[in-house]
Scaffold this motif. Structure first.
Motif, PDB file in Angstrom:
ATOM      1  N   LEU A 111      54.023  -4.434 -13.631  1.00 37.96           N
ATOM      2  CA  LEU A 111      54.550  -4.891 -14.637  1.00 37.96           C
ATOM      3  C   LEU A 111      53.676  -5.174 -15.655  1.00 37.96           C
ATOM      4  O   LEU A 111      53.804  -7.087 -15.174  1.00 37.96           O
ATOM      5  CB  LEU A 111      55.444  -4.925 -14.746  1.00 37.96           C
ATOM      6  CG  LEU A 111      56.198  -4.087 -14.055  1.00 37.96           C
ATOM      7  CD1 LEU A 111      58.527  -4.020 -13.990  1.00 37.96           C
ATOM      8  CD2 LEU A 111      56.633  -2.442 -14.076  1.00 37.96           C
ATOM      9  N   ALA A 112      53.364  -5.297 -16.931  1.00 35.99           N
ATOM     10  CA  ALA A 112      53.151  -6.343 -17.397  1.00 35.99           C
ATOM     11  C   ALA A 112      53.842  -5.984 -19.477  1.00 35.99           C
ATOM     12  O   ALA A 112      54.402  -4.967 -19.492  1.00 35.99           O
ATOM     13  CB  ALA A 112      51.220  -5.810 -18.482  1.00 35.99           C
ATOM     14  N   SER A 113      53.641  -7.158 -20.283  1.00 40.58           N
ATOM     15  CA  SER A 113      54.202  -6.681 -21.530  1.00 40.58           C
ATOM     16  C   SER A 113      53.895  -5.340 -21.901  1.00 40.58           C
ATOM     17  O   SER A 113      52.058  -5.165 -21.641  1.00 40.58           O
ATOM     18  CB  SER A 113      54.367  -7.803 -22.547  1.00 40.58           C
ATOM     19  OG  SER A 113      53.026  -8.631 -22.482  1.00 40.58           O
ATOM     20  N   HIS A 114      54.389  -5.364 -22.959  1.00 38.92           N
ATOM     21  CA  HIS A 114      53.637  -4.300 -24.465  1.00 38.92           C
ATOM     22  C   HIS A 114      52.698  -5.521 -24.837  1.00 38.92           C
ATOM     23  O   HIS A 114      52.269  -5.210 -26.319  1.00 38.92           O
ATOM     24  CB  HIS A 114      54.235  -3.360 -24.881  1.00 38.92           C
ATOM     25  CG  HIS A 114      54.120  -2.875 -26.154  1.00 38.92           C
ATOM     26  ND1 HIS A 114      53.986  -2.014 -26.531  1.00 38.92           N
ATOM     27  CD2 HIS A 114      53.261  -1.331 -25.518  1.00 38.92           C
ATOM     28  CE1 HIS A 114      53.546  -0.749 -27.245  1.00 38.92           C
ATOM     29  NE2 HIS A 114      52.701  -1.015 -26.448  1.00 38.92           N
ATOM     30  N   SER A 115      51.592  -5.710 -24.428  1.00 38.33           N
ATOM     31  CA  SER A 115      50.745  -6.449 -25.385  1.00 38.33           C
ATOM     32  C   SER A 115      49.359  -6.354 -24.442  1.00 38.33           C
ATOM     33  O   SER A 115      49.525  -6.666 -23.189  1.00 38.33           O
ATOM     34  CB  SER A 115      50.396  -7.826 -25.052  1.00 38.33           C
ATOM     35  OG  SER A 115      49.545  -8.388 -24.731  1.00 38.33           O
ATOM     36  N   THR A 116      47.906  -6.113 -24.906  1.00 35.17           N
ATOM     37  CA  THR A 116      46.552  -5.693 -24.358  1.00 35.17           C
ATOM     38  C   THR A 116      46.032  -6.320 -23.602  1.00 35.17           C
ATOM     39  O   THR A 116      45.851  -7.051 -22.495  1.00 35.17           O
ATOM     40  CB  THR A 116      45.670  -5.809 -25.777  1.00 35.17           C
ATOM     41  OG1 THR A 116      45.526  -6.058 -26.602  1.00 35.17           O
ATOM     42  CG2 THR A 116      46.201  -3.914 -26.305  1.00 35.17           C
ATOM     43  N   ALA A 117      46.622  -8.280 -23.846  1.00 32.89           N
ATOM     44  CA  ALA A 117      45.760  -8.828 -23.636  1.00 32.89           C
ATOM     45  C   ALA A 117      46.899  -9.487 -22.151  1.00 32.89           C
ATOM     46  O   ALA A 117      45.639  -9.876 -21.198  1.00 32.89           O
ATOM     47  CB  ALA A 117      46.090 -10.353 -24.913  1.00 32.89           C
ATOM     48  N   ASP A 118      48.049  -8.935 -22.275  1.00 39.93           N
ATOM     49  CA  ASP A 118      48.599  -8.964 -21.130  1.00 39.93           C
ATOM     50  C   ASP A 118      48.887  -8.145 -19.981  1.00 39.93           C
ATOM     51  O   ASP A 118      48.337  -8.564 -18.533  1.00 39.93           O
ATOM     52  CB  ASP A 118      50.314  -8.884 -21.195  1.00 39.93           C
ATOM     53  CG  ASP A 118      50.796  -9.709 -20.446  1.00 39.93           C
ATOM     54  OD1 ASP A 118      51.130 -10.565 -18.952  1.00 39.93           O
ATOM     55  OD2 ASP A 118      52.099  -9.436 -19.397  1.00 39.93           O
ATOM     56  N   TYR A 119      48.495  -6.865 -20.328  1.00 39.54           N
ATOM     57  CA  TYR A 119      47.866  -6.227 -19.324  1.00 39.54           C
ATOM     58  C   TYR A 119      46.571  -6.272 -19.427  1.00 39.54           C
ATOM     59  O   TYR A 119      46.277  -5.684 -17.644  1.00 39.54           O
ATOM     60  CB  TYR A 119      47.970  -4.833 -20.155  1.00 39.54           C
ATOM     61  CG  TYR A 119      48.314  -3.148 -19.186  1.00 39.54           C
ATOM     62  CD1 TYR A 119      49.694  -2.837 -19.613  1.00 39.54           C
ATOM     63  CD2 TYR A 119      47.124  -2.607 -19.371  1.00 39.54           C
ATOM     64  CE1 TYR A 119      49.952  -1.721 -18.787  1.00 39.54           C
ATOM     65  CE2 TYR A 119      46.925  -1.598 -17.984  1.00 39.54           C
ATOM     66  CZ  TYR A 119      48.528  -0.647 -17.743  1.00 39.54           C
ATOM     67  OH  TYR A 119      48.564   0.176 -17.298  1.00 39.54           O
ATOM     68  N   ALA A 120      46.036  -6.362 -19.152  1.00 42.54           N
ATOM     69  CA  ALA A 120      44.650  -6.687 -19.524  1.00 42.54           C
ATOM     70  C   ALA A 120      44.214  -7.742 -17.973  1.00 42.54           C
ATOM     71  O   ALA A 120      43.564  -7.463 -17.132  1.00 42.54           O
ATOM     72  CB  ALA A 120      43.795  -7.383 -20.481  1.00 42.54           C
ATOM     73  N   ARG A 121      45.145  -8.523 -18.505  1.00 47.94           N
ATOM     74  CA  ARG A 121      44.850 -10.361 -18.164  1.00 47.94           C
ATOM     75  C   ARG A 121      45.570  -9.343 -16.516  1.00 47.94           C
ATOM     76  O   ARG A 121      45.656  -9.485 -15.474  1.00 47.94           O
ATOM     77  CB  ARG A 121      46.337 -11.248 -18.130  1.00 47.94           C
ATOM     78  CG  ARG A 121      46.609 -12.388 -17.336  1.00 47.94           C
ATOM     79  CD  ARG A 121      47.669 -13.134 -17.917  1.00 47.94           C
ATOM     80  NE  ARG A 121      49.465 -12.219 -17.977  1.00 47.94           N
ATOM     81  CZ  ARG A 121      49.657 -12.252 -17.284  1.00 47.94           C
ATOM     82  NH1 ARG A 121      49.811 -12.745 -15.821  1.00 47.94           N
ATOM     83  NH2 ARG A 121      51.218 -11.798 -17.211  1.00 47.94           N
ATOM     84  N   LYS A 122      46.786  -8.569 -16.294  1.00 47.16           N
ATOM     85  CA  LYS A 122      47.751  -8.579 -15.149  1.00 47.16           C
ATOM     86  C   LYS A 122      46.514  -7.613 -13.904  1.00 47.16           C
ATOM     87  O   LYS A 122      46.042  -7.371 -12.898  1.00 47.16           O
ATOM     88  CB  LYS A 122      48.781  -7.500 -15.735  1.00 47.16           C
ATOM     89  CG  LYS A 122      49.374  -6.566 -13.951  1.00 47.16           C
ATOM     90  CD  LYS A 122      49.637  -7.814 -13.197  1.00 47.16           C
ATOM     91  CE  LYS A 122      51.607  -8.022 -13.506  1.00 47.16           C
ATOM     92  NZ  LYS A 122      52.697  -8.799 -12.929  1.00 47.16           N
TER      93      LYS A 122
END
Length: 392
Positions: free
Chosen positions: A325-336
């Motif tokens: 799971l990642a938050s609804h943020s492109t930065a966080d999704y990419a980080r995951k």
């Protein structure tokens, strides 16, 4: 006769279409007494082992290949349908096919099951700028479900959407299945599939399967992938939809053309299974979907999904256990995604866990469905011969 009603059916491919097809296949195997009722699609000739009754339809603008059913003008279809003695009808859609199922249930005094699959409000809001009209249409959808004998949902978290729409009745959770659960050695299959795709050593494979529409957050996905373009990966988009052209344009603008590939619709299930098996991660950032079949399909082939935390789709996933799971943020999704590429063992363990905790075969699901149908028919005092169920 058990009637399955839906507004689309293969060759139109989406999760609800495949659900209807698998219900029909396994109900036919177990009872030999099922049919499908659905709109006509151009140039389609059905070759199923069970009857498929199609009625007149028109194309839906901006939603090719979906069709708007108009059974009321199809007199030959109406005559044919009126000759069938149904024992139970199951609507997988509240629109033209659902209205037909409701009419038959009332006229033949038989049970109506209605499954709530989709977030219809998002579709209405995209097509209709008037809030009052959207609210009216949602009330009409809820009136349909209120008229059913049982309302089913494909996972518990979908109940929240129904309640938001105004439904106050009882719901029953009946899982979706998948048709990839009986595959043998997934890891040897994965190696072969990656070789067929020309995947290099050290290169990761990411996958999305579904309609190419903006409601599924696909612009977000491309922007997330652009953040980690330095990672060696290949990303495959499978499906089609109105947003496909713009997504391809975005891919070029983000300098991802050498890493992102649009495959188109893959109707051959064996071929699709090889893409699932080849993938390290199934990327599905949709906030639109209720209970996406594709997440379960990926899980069946030991491929974990990366979902948005708090989305309805994510309710069946525990982060870093059977998915991510990642938050609804492109930065966080990419980080995951970036973190997972340096933890291949964690990806593999999550994929293995997903295959046991998320994936369930359609045969197993339909065994449960048969039991539920039988109980409902008994409860509503319909006179159905028990011999119908001896094969179950």
């Amino acid at each position: 006769m058990i009637g399955l009603f839906n507004d689309c059916f293969p060759p139109i491919m989406d999760g609800v279409s495949l659900t209807t097809q698998n219900y029909a296949h396994w109900l036919n195997r177990k009872t030999g007494n099922v049919c499908v009722v659905t709109p006509k699609s151009p140039h389609v000739r059905d070759n199923e082992e069970y009857p498929v009754y199609r009625y007149s339809s028109l194309p839906i603008p901006m939603r090719k290949p979906y069709r708007f059913g108009v059974p009321q003008v199809d007199l030959a279809f109406q005559y044919k349908l009126n000759q069938i003695s149904f024992e139970l009808v199951h609507a997988h859609c509240p629109f033209s096919s659902g209205a037909l199922a409701m009419r038959i249930a009332k006229s033949q005094n038989i049970p109506l099951v209605a499954t709530f699959h989709s977030k219809y409000k998002a579709d209405f809001e995209r097509a209709i700028p008037n809030k009052k009209i959207v609210d009216y249409l949602i009330k009409d959808v809820i009136r349909f479900y209120e008229g059913a004998d049982e309302v089913w949902i494909p996972q518990a978290s979908v109940e929240e959407t129904l309640r938001e729409y105004g439904y106050k009745g009882k719901v029953e959770v009946v899982d979706n299945g998948n048709d990839f659960s009986d595959y043998g050695s997934v890891y040897s299959m994965r190696a072969t599939a990656r070789e067929e795709l020309g995947v290099n050593d050290g290169e990761f494979v990411f996958l999305f399967v579904g309609q190419h529409i903006f409601e599924k957050n696909l612009a977000f996905l491309l922007e997330s992938l652009a953040i980690i373009r330095y990672i060696p990966y290949k990303m495959y988009f499978i499906g089609s939809g109105y947003a496909e052209g713009r997504l391809k344009q975005m891919t070029e603008e983000l300098n991802l053309s050498s890493k992102v590939f649009f495959v188109g619709t893959v109707s051959n299930r064996e071929q699709l299974s090889r893409y699932y098996a080849a993938a390290d991660l199934f990327l599905f950032p949709s906030l639109y979907d209720n209970a996406p079949l594709v997440v379960r399909e990926a899980a069946a082939l030991h491929t974990p999904s990366v979902l948005i935390s708090g989305s309805t789709s994510a309710a069946i996933v525990t982060d870093s256990v059977n998915g991510f799971l990642a938050s609804h943020s492109t930065a966080d999704y990419a980080r995951k995604i970036r973190e997972l590429t340096v933890s291949p063992l964690l990806m593999r363990m999550a994929g293995d866990k997903a295959s046991h905790s998320i994936a369930r075969s359609w045969e197993n699901v339909v065994d449960e469905v048969c039991d539920r149908y039988q109980c409902l028919m008994r409860r509503t005092s319909c006179n159905h011969p028990d011999v119908l169920w001896q094969a179950i």
